[in-house]
Design a protein around this motif. Structure first.
Motif, short mmCIF file in Angstrom:
data_model
loop_
_atom_site.label_atom_id
_atom_site.label_comp_id
_atom_site.label_asym_id
_atom_site.label_seq_id
_atom_site.Cartn_x
_atom_site.Cartn_y
_atom_site.Cartn_z
N ALA A 46 0.81 -1.22 0.00
CA ALA A 46 0.00 0.00 0.00
C ALA A 46 0.84 1.27 0.00
O ALA A 46 0.44 2.27 -0.63
CB ALA A 46 -0.95 -0.01 1.20
N PRO A 47 2.01 1.32 0.68
CA PRO A 47 2.80 2.57 0.64
C PRO A 47 3.41 2.88 -0.72
O PRO A 47 3.89 4.00 -0.93
CB PRO A 47 3.90 2.32 1.69
N LEU A 48 3.43 1.92 -1.66
CA LEU A 48 4.06 2.18 -2.96
C LEU A 48 3.17 3.08 -3.81
O LEU A 48 1.98 2.79 -4.00
CB LEU A 48 4.30 0.86 -3.69
N LEU B 225 7.26 4.49 5.35
CA LEU B 225 7.50 3.85 4.06
C LEU B 225 6.95 4.63 2.87
O LEU B 225 7.64 4.72 1.84
CB LEU B 225 6.92 2.43 4.08
N PRO B 226 5.74 5.20 2.91
CA PRO B 226 5.28 5.95 1.73
C PRO B 226 6.19 7.10 1.36
O PRO B 226 6.51 7.30 0.18
CB PRO B 226 3.89 6.43 2.16
N MET C 256 13.28 -2.56 7.23
CA MET C 256 13.00 -1.31 7.92
C MET C 256 12.23 -1.55 9.22
O MET C 256 12.51 -0.92 10.25
CB MET C 256 12.23 -0.36 7.02
N VAL C 257 11.27 -2.47 9.19
CA VAL C 257 10.51 -2.77 10.40
C VAL C 257 11.43 -3.35 11.48
O VAL C 257 11.36 -2.96 12.66
CB VAL C 257 9.36 -3.74 10.07
N SER D 9 14.53 8.68 5.67
CA SER D 9 14.50 7.51 6.55
C SER D 9 15.51 7.64 7.68
O SER D 9 15.24 7.24 8.82
CB SER D 9 14.76 6.23 5.75
N MET D 10 16.68 8.19 7.35
CA MET D 10 17.71 8.35 8.39
C MET D 10 17.24 9.32 9.47
O MET D 10 17.41 9.06 10.67
CB MET D 10 19.02 8.82 7.75
N LEU D 11 16.65 10.44 9.06
CA LEU D 11 16.14 11.39 10.05
C LEU D 11 14.96 10.81 10.82
O LEU D 11 14.82 11.05 12.03
CB LEU D 11 15.72 12.68 9.35
#
Length: 284
Positions: free
Chosen positions: A53-55, A145-146, A176-177, A230-232
């Motif tokens: 769904a996030p894609l 993720l989105p 990531m999770v 993602s890093m932040l």
């Protein structure tokens, strides 16, 4: 004639008993995983739709196609066997997560008899706090993720269309999770070290510069996508949780100091035993 197996001391179990106990616990845990995996397999399409769904997918393939949030990609699978492998992977992952209360309980039942009362208390506290923290990190990763997908797709050249394999995105989402969930356990580890008397709050706060730098470096290395967002998103909450751990450890150190002061005052108030005076020698 001596017996082949000596009786075990009180509160102890022979090696054969431990192996039988381990076998029984593993059987129950694996059985629960198998059952939940089979149940999840019946809904594998819904689970795959939830994962992808996030894609930001495109409905048509055309030059310059984009969504309202920016560029998009074509969601696809690779090969004839890829959908089957994807269904098995999603079902197994859902089975492990869904059966986690059962196999965590079996693990606790196997380890608990060998723990002292204080160790059981700390272990239960660790589980009661660690599981919600891990789940919070997992939910946070799914929420990020989105935006992560949009940032990565934005690097696609204007005259090209991104092909987004579902299995690759599933691997990215799983990593990531796991990374976010384990990273959210950092404050719990620090607090447990403080409760054990190994790490003081003063030392933790004295390391704040190194900790912030270390968290930023860890976020840069550990995030699978490697994008700045993602890093932040990982470094910010972990740093905030580190500050919360410092505050909790400071309160615990203050409580420990008050308890030590009260104990010393109680020892000082105890009456001292004076030696009896020597009796004078009687005169004849």
């Amino acid at each position: 004639m001596l017996s082949a197996e000596l009786p075990a001391p009180e509160g102890h179990m022979p090696l054969a008993g431990h192996l039988r106990e381990l076998r029984n616990r593993l059987t129950k845990a694996i059985g629960a995983v198998v059952v939940t995996t089979v149940v999840a397999g019946l809904f594998h399409k819904q689970l795959i739709d939830f994962v992808i769904a996030p894609l930001p997918g495109c409905t048509t393939v055309q030059e310059g196609s984009a969504t309202a949030a920016g560029r998009c990609g074509v969601i696809a699978t690779n090969g004839l066997l890829s959908p089957v492998a994807l269904a098995l992977k999603v079902s197994l992952t859902a089975g492990l997560v869904g059966a986690s209360p059962v196999w965590l309980h079996q693990l606790w039942q196997f380890l608990a008899p060998g723990l002292r009362r204080g160790e059981r208390k700390y272990t239960l506290a660790f589980l009661a706090t660690g599981i919600p923290l891990f789940l919070t990190g997992a939910v946070f990763a799914y929420a990020v993720l989105p935006a992560t997908a949009r940032v990565l797709i934005s690097f696609t050249p204007d005259r090209a269309t991104s092909i987004l394999p579902v299995d690759d995105f599933l691997d990215l989402a799983t990593r990531m999770v796991v990374v976010f969930g384990l990273s959210f356990e950092l404050p719990l580890v620090l607090v447990m070290l403080n409760l054990a008397g190994i790490l003081s709050a003063a030392r933790m706060t004295g390391w704040w510069r190194h900790m912030v730098l270390g968290v930023a470096a860890f976020a840069a290395i550990a995030t699978p996508s490697g994008d700045p967002l993602s890093m932040l998103a990982l470094a910010g909450p972990v740093t905030a949780l580190y500050l919360v751990a410092c505050a909790v450890s400071w309160l615990n150190d203050r409580r420990r100091e008050r308890a030590d002061t009260a104990a010393r005052a109680l020892d000082a108030d105890e009456p001292s035993v004076l030696p009896e005076p020597n009796e004078s020698p009687q005169r004849a």
